[in-house]
Design a protein around this motif. Structure first.
Motif, PDB file in Angstrom:
ATOM      1  N   VAL A  91      15.949 -44.079 -18.910  1.00  0.00           N
ATOM      2  CA  VAL A  91      14.871 -44.905 -18.359  1.00  0.00           C
ATOM      3  C   VAL A  91      13.687 -43.991 -18.046  1.00  0.00           C
ATOM      4  CG1 VAL A  91      14.206 -46.505 -16.524  1.00  0.00           C
ATOM      5  CG2 VAL A  91      16.573 -46.479 -17.350  1.00  0.00           C
ATOM      6  N   PRO A  92      12.636 -43.971 -18.885  1.00  0.00           N
ATOM      7  CA  PRO A  92      11.484 -43.086 -18.644  1.00  0.00           C
ATOM      8  C   PRO A  92      10.704 -43.526 -17.395  1.00  0.00           C
ATOM      9  CG  PRO A  92      11.533 -43.885 -20.918  1.00  0.00           C
ATOM     10  CD  PRO A  92      12.501 -44.717 -20.147  1.00  0.00           C
ATOM     11  N   LEU A  93      10.441 -42.583 -16.504  1.00  0.00           N
ATOM     12  CA  LEU A  93       9.748 -42.879 -15.258  1.00  0.00           C
ATOM     13  C   LEU A  93       8.641 -41.859 -15.011  1.00  0.00           C
ATOM     14  CD1 LEU A  93      12.806 -43.590 -12.900  1.00  0.00           C
ATOM     15  CD2 LEU A  93      11.336 -45.288 -14.003  1.00  0.00           C
ATOM     16  N   PRO A 229       7.453 -39.904  -2.409  1.00  0.00           N
ATOM     17  CA  PRO A 229       7.412 -40.100  -3.863  1.00  0.00           C
ATOM     18  C   PRO A 229       7.583 -41.564  -4.246  1.00  0.00           C
ATOM     19  CG  PRO A 229       8.835 -38.251  -3.269  1.00  0.00           C
ATOM     20  CD  PRO A 229       8.502 -38.960  -1.994  1.00  0.00           C
ATOM     21  N   GLN A 230       6.799 -42.011  -5.229  1.00  0.00           N
ATOM     22  CA  GLN A 230       6.869 -43.370  -5.747  1.00  0.00           C
ATOM     23  C   GLN A 230       7.110 -43.304  -7.252  1.00  0.00           C
ATOM     24  OE1 GLN A 230       6.190 -46.239  -3.543  1.00  0.00           O
ATOM     25  NE2 GLN A 230       6.455 -44.584  -2.056  1.00  0.00           N
ATOM     26  N   ALA A 231       8.220 -43.881  -7.696  1.00  0.00           N
ATOM     27  CA  ALA A 231       8.544 -43.862  -9.123  1.00  0.00           C
ATOM     28  C   ALA A 231       8.096 -45.163  -9.771  1.00  0.00           C
ATOM     29  CB  ALA A 231      10.042 -43.664  -9.335  1.00  0.00           C
ATOM     30  N   HIS A 232       7.611 -45.069 -10.996  1.00  0.00           N
ATOM     31  CA  HIS A 232       7.141 -46.217 -11.757  1.00  0.00           C
ATOM     32  C   HIS A 232       7.634 -46.103 -13.180  1.00  0.00           C
ATOM     33  CE1 HIS A 232       4.409 -46.547  -8.357  1.00  0.00           C
ATOM     34  NE2 HIS A 232       3.946 -45.334  -8.635  1.00  0.00           N
ATOM     35  N   ALA A 233       7.685 -47.226 -13.861  1.00  0.00           N
ATOM     36  CA  ALA A 233       7.982 -47.184 -15.286  1.00  0.00           C
ATOM     37  C   ALA A 233       6.859 -46.435 -15.998  1.00  0.00           C
ATOM     38  CB  ALA A 233       8.106 -48.597 -15.840  1.00  0.00           C
ATOM     39  N   ALA A 234       7.221 -45.509 -16.859  1.00  0.00           N
ATOM     40  CA  ALA A 234       6.214 -44.755 -17.605  1.00  0.00           C
ATOM     41  C   ALA A 234       5.436 -45.701 -18.514  1.00  0.00           C
ATOM     42  CB  ALA A 234       6.883 -43.665 -18.423  1.00  0.00           C
ATOM     43  N   ARG A 235       4.111 -45.583 -18.482  1.00  0.00           N
ATOM     44  CA  ARG A 235       3.246 -46.446 -19.286  1.00  0.00           C
ATOM     45  C   ARG A 235       2.542 -45.619 -20.354  1.00  0.00           C
ATOM     46  NH1 ARG A 235       2.432 -48.153 -13.824  1.00  0.00           N
ATOM     47  NH2 ARG A 235       3.000 -50.346 -13.496  1.00  0.00           N
ATOM     48  N   ALA A 236       2.322 -46.249 -21.494  1.00  0.00           N
ATOM     49  CA  ALA A 236       1.667 -45.535 -22.598  1.00  0.00           C
ATOM     50  C   ALA A 236       0.267 -45.076 -22.217  1.00  0.00           C
ATOM     51  CB  ALA A 236       1.623 -46.418 -23.836  1.00  0.00           C
ATOM     52  N   ASP A 237      -0.434 -45.881 -21.365  1.00  0.00           N
ATOM     53  CA  ASP A 237      -1.799 -45.510 -20.964  1.00  0.00           C
ATOM     54  C   ASP A 237      -1.829 -44.696 -19.676  1.00  0.00           C
ATOM     55  OD1 ASP A 237      -1.199 -47.351 -19.015  1.00  0.00           O
ATOM     56  OD2 ASP A 237      -2.912 -48.660 -19.402  1.00  0.00           O
ATOM     57  N   ARG A 295       5.047 -36.184 -11.566  1.00  0.00           N
ATOM     58  CA  ARG A 295       6.229 -35.668 -12.252  1.00  0.00           C
ATOM     59  C   ARG A 295       6.738 -36.737 -13.212  1.00  0.00           C
ATOM     60  NH1 ARG A 295      12.037 -35.306 -11.025  1.00  0.00           N
ATOM     61  NH2 ARG A 295      11.658 -36.654  -9.232  1.00  0.00           N
ATOM     62  N   ARG A 296       6.809 -36.409 -14.475  1.00  0.00           N
ATOM     63  CA  ARG A 296       7.344 -37.329 -15.470  1.00  0.00           C
ATOM     64  C   ARG A 296       8.768 -36.920 -15.789  1.00  0.00           C
ATOM     65  NH1 ARG A 296       2.255 -35.703 -16.769  1.00  0.00           N
ATOM     66  NH2 ARG A 296       0.637 -37.318 -16.537  1.00  0.00           N
ATOM     67  N   PHE A 297       9.641 -37.889 -15.755  1.00  0.00           N
ATOM     68  CA  PHE A 297      11.047 -37.581 -15.961  1.00  0.00           C
ATOM     69  C   PHE A 297      11.772 -38.822 -16.454  1.00  0.00           C
ATOM     70  CE2 PHE A 297      10.719 -39.354 -11.778  1.00  0.00           C
ATOM     71  CZ  PHE A 297      11.912 -40.025 -11.535  1.00  0.00           C
ATOM     72  N   THR A 374      19.280 -47.796 -12.323  1.00  0.00           N
ATOM     73  CA  THR A 374      18.457 -46.903 -11.512  1.00  0.00           C
ATOM     74  C   THR A 374      17.201 -47.611 -11.008  1.00  0.00           C
ATOM     75  OG1 THR A 374      17.340 -44.754 -11.459  1.00  0.00           O
ATOM     76  CG2 THR A 374      17.141 -46.023 -13.494  1.00  0.00           C
ATOM     77  N   ALA A 375      16.559 -46.994 -10.034  1.00  0.00           N
ATOM     78  CA  ALA A 375      15.185 -47.304  -9.601  1.00  0.00           C
ATOM     79  C   ALA A 375      14.976 -48.755  -9.190  1.00  0.00           C
ATOM     80  CB  ALA A 375      14.185 -46.909 -10.689  1.00  0.00           C
ATOM     81  N   GLU A 376      15.990 -49.377  -8.616  1.00  0.00           N
ATOM     82  CA  GLU A 376      15.791 -50.716  -8.050  1.00  0.00           C
ATOM     83  C   GLU A 376      14.799 -50.660  -6.901  1.00  0.00           C
ATOM     84  OE1 GLU A 376      16.554 -54.069  -5.198  1.00  0.00           O
ATOM     85  OE2 GLU A 376      16.683 -51.918  -4.887  1.00  0.00           O
ATOM     86  N   GLU A 377      14.918 -49.618  -6.089  1.00  0.00           N
ATOM     87  CA  GLU A 377      14.076 -49.511  -4.899  1.00  0.00           C
ATOM     88  C   GLU A 377      12.608 -49.283  -5.252  1.00  0.00           C
ATOM     89  OE1 GLU A 377      15.251 -50.402  -2.294  1.00  0.00           O
ATOM     90  OE2 GLU A 377      17.342 -49.804  -2.043  1.00  0.00           O
ATOM     91  N   SER A 378      12.333 -48.895  -6.476  1.00  0.00           N
ATOM     92  CA  SER A 378      10.950 -48.685  -6.921  1.00  0.00           C
ATOM     93  C   SER A 378      10.376 -49.915  -7.618  1.00  0.00           C
ATOM     94  CB  SER A 378      10.890 -47.485  -7.873  1.00  0.00           C
ATOM     95  OG  SER A 378      11.327 -46.315  -7.232  1.00  0.00           O
ATOM     96  N   GLY A 379      11.122 -51.020  -7.605  1.00  0.00           N
ATOM     97  CA  GLY A 379      10.630 -52.248  -8.223  1.00  0.00           C
ATOM     98  C   GLY A 379      11.481 -52.743  -9.371  1.00  0.00           C
ATOM     99  N   LEU A 380      12.802 -52.604  -9.268  1.00  0.00           N
ATOM    100  CA  LEU A 380      13.755 -53.102 -10.273  1.00  0.00           C
ATOM    101  C   LEU A 380      13.543 -52.425 -11.625  1.00  0.00           C
ATOM    102  CD1 LEU A 380      13.512 -56.966  -9.543  1.00  0.00           C
ATOM    103  CD2 LEU A 380      14.671 -55.197  -8.207  1.00  0.00           C
ATOM    104  N   LEU A 381      13.181 -51.154 -11.629  1.00  0.00           N
ATOM    105  CA  LEU A 381      12.757 -50.495 -12.868  1.00  0.00           C
ATOM    106  C   LEU A 381      13.904 -50.278 -13.843  1.00  0.00           C
ATOM    107  CD1 LEU A 381      10.234 -47.837 -11.488  1.00  0.00           C
ATOM    108  CD2 LEU A 381       9.812 -50.204 -12.183  1.00  0.00           C
ATOM    109  N   GLY A 382      15.089 -49.934 -13.347  1.00  0.00           N
ATOM    110  CA  GLY A 382      16.218 -49.721 -14.248  1.00  0.00           C
ATOM    111  C   GLY A 382      16.675 -50.996 -14.911  1.00  0.00           C
TER     112      GLY A 382
END
Length: 555
Positions: A91-93, A229-237, A295-297, A374-382
């Protein structure tokens, strides 16, 4: 996820409401199902909630330890890797940590970060400066053409900052009638939607006005969740399409802002609850700024599989999120690890116990998927990533059971229906509850929008029927008063705070009963041949029908 409940998708819900604790494979519940192991539940919760796992924040050493432990337990339970020989779905974040916040400056007022307001950015840039951005009060910030509602009508938001009310316009209604379902929150009431819509409108910033009752949590939860820290789904832009700054302000701060503009927040709130509301420029500007460390991970979902013996290309899904907040705002005693014992080590423990029980029962007709996201706490990202990139086709996914923050209060006589009246599962639930001896209690907090706040929603919005119930408040010991006291204590003392820790004095008969319920729900689905669907007028029916029509093997 706040509510200590369970999210369930199931067509056939004829079940036993209680399973005795015991050793899987060596004992049976009263219904004849494999007993749920209280030892497994205890071991997994105690381990994942230990300080060694550092609060299980994605992208930290705590994630690596968590993934290794889940795989170890999955293997021991007899699962197979669920992603073409791998246990993992990447899951790219992008993680953005904001620091050095300038005060929120509005006119001659200065508001302090964390105490008065919080703010982050979704843009992957090292510095954010919001400078003299015009403030516009946009009511609840909703654009809903199907409801003939547009809070942004007639206003150009480019470069401006939206001041937005939390929840829906009709959350104060006593019943469930109104343009947005009355007391029951819709997705339009969620903070995720409000920030998304502000970005679509071209706004430079968005500030949601926090109010404890319609938000369903206090400012302490906002501060803890929106600092660090706030994790988000990686976006192309890299976030260029998002607002420059998203944040929250205390209600008292919003009252001062509106007063400085010559208005009254209560009066504007009342106006925003009526059809025909028009956005109102406040004649004030806002400025702030902060630095960002980027940080991209890649984080990971963990996927295990029990193949079906009869129809292996039809799938039943069990899911729970493994992540929590990592290190967070310290408690009074200096503890800064948000261990997430209830939220959601309990859900992962249930996944493992269910894998054991299903393995002991032998293969079902349909395949069973055990998904730790993963990353439910960041907005259901996983779960959102899984929904957008399913390892098993959604049209071939019959339904499943999502477990998030399972109650540790003990057995209950009732269940609370969340999001009822959406699917043809309602009548079957009545039959199931009659068989189990438990009864339905209406949702006491429909304004909280719990239906949209856990990982099942990532599937529901893509058409997979989801039914969500809470394990209930009417406890066998202490009744409703004890149930409410337990829920309130968890919300006020532990939820998203360092005190969500493993308690060696917990009783386990309630959670084993609920996990026994989950087992029966999923197993009947897995051994059955029917498919659930939404009611014809439900918002998700069209999506499910289109999904089914496009896949000859599904639905």
């Amino acid at each position: 996820m706040l509510r200590t409940g369970l999210a369930i998708t199931s067509l056939a819900l004829v079940l036993s409401g209680c399973a005795a604790a015991g050793s899987v494979g060596a004992a049976r519940s009263a219904s004849g199902d494999p007993a749920i192991s209280a030892t497994t539940l205890q071991d997994v919760v105690r381990t994942l909630a230990s300080d060694e796992f550092e609060g299980r924040e994605p992208g930290t050493p705590g994630e690596a330890k968590t993934l290794a432990y889940i795989v170890e337990r999955y293997q021991a339970a007899g699962l197979q890797p669920g992603n073409k020989g791998s246990w993992f779905q990447e899951v790219p974040l992008a993680e953005i940590t904001a620091t050095n916040h300038r005060p929120l400056a509005i006119g001659d007022m200065r508001f302090t970060h964390a105490t008065d307001w919080v703010g982050v950015t979704y843009r992957e840039q090292e510095r954010v400066d919001l400078t003299d951005s015009e403030l516009v009060f946009v009511g609840h910030g909703i654009v809903a053409p199907e409801r003939n509602w547009n809070d942004y009508a007639g206003v150009d938001m480019r470069g401006k900052t939206a001041v937005i009310l939390v929840n829906d316009p009709d959350y104060q209604h006593a019943g469930l009638d109104g343009p947005f379902g009355g007391r029951a929150m819709t997705y339009y009431g969620r903070w995720t939607y409000k920030f998304e819509e502000a970005a679509r409108q071209g706004a430079a910033g968005a500030l949601i006005v926090h109010d404890t009752f319609p938000a369903a949590y206090g400012w302490n939860v906002v501060e803890s969740s929106w600092t660090g820290p706030q994790a988000h789904a990686a976006r192309a832009d890299r976030g260029a399409s998002q607002t420059l700054m998203n944040g929250w302000v205390q209600k008292s701060v919003a009252e001062r802002i509106i007063a400085a503009a010559g208005g009254d927040l209560a009066t504007l709130t009342a106006a925003a609850q009526r059809p025909g509301f028009k956005a109102m420029p406040l004649g004030l500007t806002v400025s702030t700024g902060f630095d960002n460390t980027i940080r991209r991970f890649a984080s990971n979902n963990v996927v295990g599989l029990l193949p079906g013996a009869g129809r292996p290309e039809e799938y039943v899904l069990y899911s729970a999120h493994w992540d929590h907040l990592g290190r967070c705002t310290p408690a009074a005693d200096g503890d800064d690890i948000c261990n997430g014992a209830i939220d959601n080590a309990t859900g992962i423990a249930a996944l493992v116990a269910l894998a054991e029980a299903n393995r002991a029962a032998g293969p079902a007709a349909r395949s069973q998927v055990f998904l730790a996201v993963t990353a439910e706490e960041s907005g259901l990202l996983g779960s959102e990533h899984y929904g957008a990139n399913p390892l098993f086709p959604l049209a071939q996914t019959v339904g499943g059971v999502n477990m998030d923050a399972i109650s540790m209060a003990g057995p209950a006589r009732d269940v609370t229906v969340i999001g009822g009246g959406k699917s043809e599962l309602d009548g079957i639930l009545q039959q199931a509850l009659a068989a189990s001896g438990r009864v339905i209690t209406p949702d006491a907090s429909p304004e909280a929008g719990y239906y949209y706040r856990s990982d099942h929603f990532s599937l529901a919005k893509r058409g997979v029927p989801m039914f969500y119930i809470d394990s209930g408040l009417d406890l066998l010991e202490g009744g409703v008063a004890a149930g409410k006291a337990h829920e309130e204590a968890y919300r006020d003392v532990a939820y998203h705070q360092p005190k969500d820790e493993y308690d060696p004095n917990w009783r386990w008969d309630g959670i084993t009963a609920d996990v026994g319920l989950y087992y029966r729900l999923g197993r009947i689905l897995a051994d059955g041949s029917t498919w659930p669907n939404w009611y014809p007028d439900d918002e998700f029916r069209r999506i499910r029908d289109a999904s089914c029509a496009a896949d000859a093997k599904g639905c």
